[in-house]
Enzyme design. Structure first.
Site, PDB file in Angstrom:
ATOM      1  N   SER A  20       0.797  -1.222   0.000  1.00  0.00           N
ATOM      2  CA  SER A  20       0.000   0.000   0.000  1.00  0.00           C
ATOM      3  C   SER A  20       0.836   1.281   0.000  1.00  0.00           C
ATOM      4  O   SER A  20       0.492   2.235  -0.708  1.00  0.00           O
ATOM      5  CB  SER A  20      -0.964   0.006   1.191  1.00  0.00           C
ATOM      6  N   LYS A  68     -10.476  -5.558  10.120  1.00  0.00           N
ATOM      7  CA  LYS A  68     -11.620  -5.108   9.333  1.00  0.00           C
ATOM      8  C   LYS A  68     -12.944  -5.155  10.096  1.00  0.00           C
ATOM      9  O   LYS A  68     -13.796  -4.283   9.921  1.00  0.00           O
ATOM     10  CB  LYS A  68     -11.715  -5.910   8.032  1.00  0.00           C
TER      11      LYS A  68
END
Length: 278
Positions: A20, A68
């Site tokens: 990322s 998450k």
């Protein structure tokens, strides 16, 4: 030039492997934004404390496993895909609290389109965990009328059949080794990357459209090799990673994953090059 908070990062555990930072750095370079994007190892037990310690210099976070679900529970608001899946991979940090998004769904749907999977009749999803939930929603977003979920324990997919009702698509749950195989326009594998299904993998590959295996380490996976033996295309998870990151950039820049960026084709091209770098 955008002003305000300029700090971003990806959090998760493990995190050292994350691509990322390079993806986001490439995007903000094209956009002329002098933003800082880093990585931090954070587990679910320390997540709340880490969030509460952030100051006003922070614009947002990318969130990976195992964060998450806890991120979804902590969010002040959820977008539709986060609400449907119960998973958040993106936080936009504001004075009102963290706003949660799930760009994995849109990223996978965009990858399917890139691979030529458009308005599929039937999509097969392998696995019944959190990633499979995003895969089911992505298949519905791609236009699938029927989604077949295959898991070692079909009862584990019961919640996905309920999700299908919310999405207005038929979701069927079957065991991984069920010999009754309908022809599929695409298969999305949401299983551990090293798993080898043996003859079952070859049977699944036969008569199937392209495979999208959401892992991107240890490629080719045993499933990818099964698709290769069947002379059918197999794609790793890098396409999904690329497109979900682009949608994250939209969130951080425009506060809306549906709002295209200025110079978006150039941004995507730069991110694609960065993704493939050493």
């Amino acid at each position: 030039m955008l002003t305000g908070p300029t700090r971003l990062a990806v959090w998760g555990d493990p995190i050292a492997h994350s691509r990322s930072p390079r993806l986001h750095a490439a995007a903000y370079g094209v956009l002329g934004l002098d933003w800082e994007y880093d990585r931090r190892q954070v587990d679910d037990a320390s997540f709340i404390g880490e969030i509460e310690a952030l100051d006003a210099t922070w614009r947002g976070l990318s969130l990976t496993m195992p964060l998450k679900q806890v991120a979804a529970a902590r969010a002040a608001t959820l977008d539709d895909d986060a609400r449907l899946t119960g998973a958040v991979n993106t936080y936009l940090l504001t004075a009102d609290g963290p706003h949660g998004f799930n760009t994995d769904v849109g990223g996978l749907a965009r990858a399917l389109d890139e691979y030529g999977v458009r308005e599929p009749r039937l999509v097969r999803v392998l696995g019944a965990g959190a990633t499979a939930t995003s895969a089911v929603v992505a298949a519905a977003r791609a236009g699938a009328s029927t989604i077949e979920v295959r898991a070692r324990r079909p009862e584990a997919a019961a919640r996905l059949t309920d999700l299908g009702a919310a999405l207005q698509v038929e979701v069927r749950a079957r065991s991984l080794d069920d010999p009754h195989l309908a022809s599929a326009d695409a298969t999305i594998a949401a299983l551990p990357g090293g798993i080898d299904l043996g003859p079952v993998g070859d049977a699944l590959a036969s008569g199937s459209g392209p495979l999208v295996d959401v892992v991107y380490g240890g490629w080719p996976t045993p499933l990818a090799l099964a698709w290769e033996r069947a002379a059918v295309a197999a794609h790793d998870g890098l396409g999904m990673l690329l497109h979900q990151a682009l949608l994250q950039v939209r969130v951080f820049v425009a506060e809306d994953p549906a709002r295209p960026l200025s110079r978006e084709p150039e941004v995507l091209a730069a991110m694609r090059i960065a993704l493939m770098g050493d």
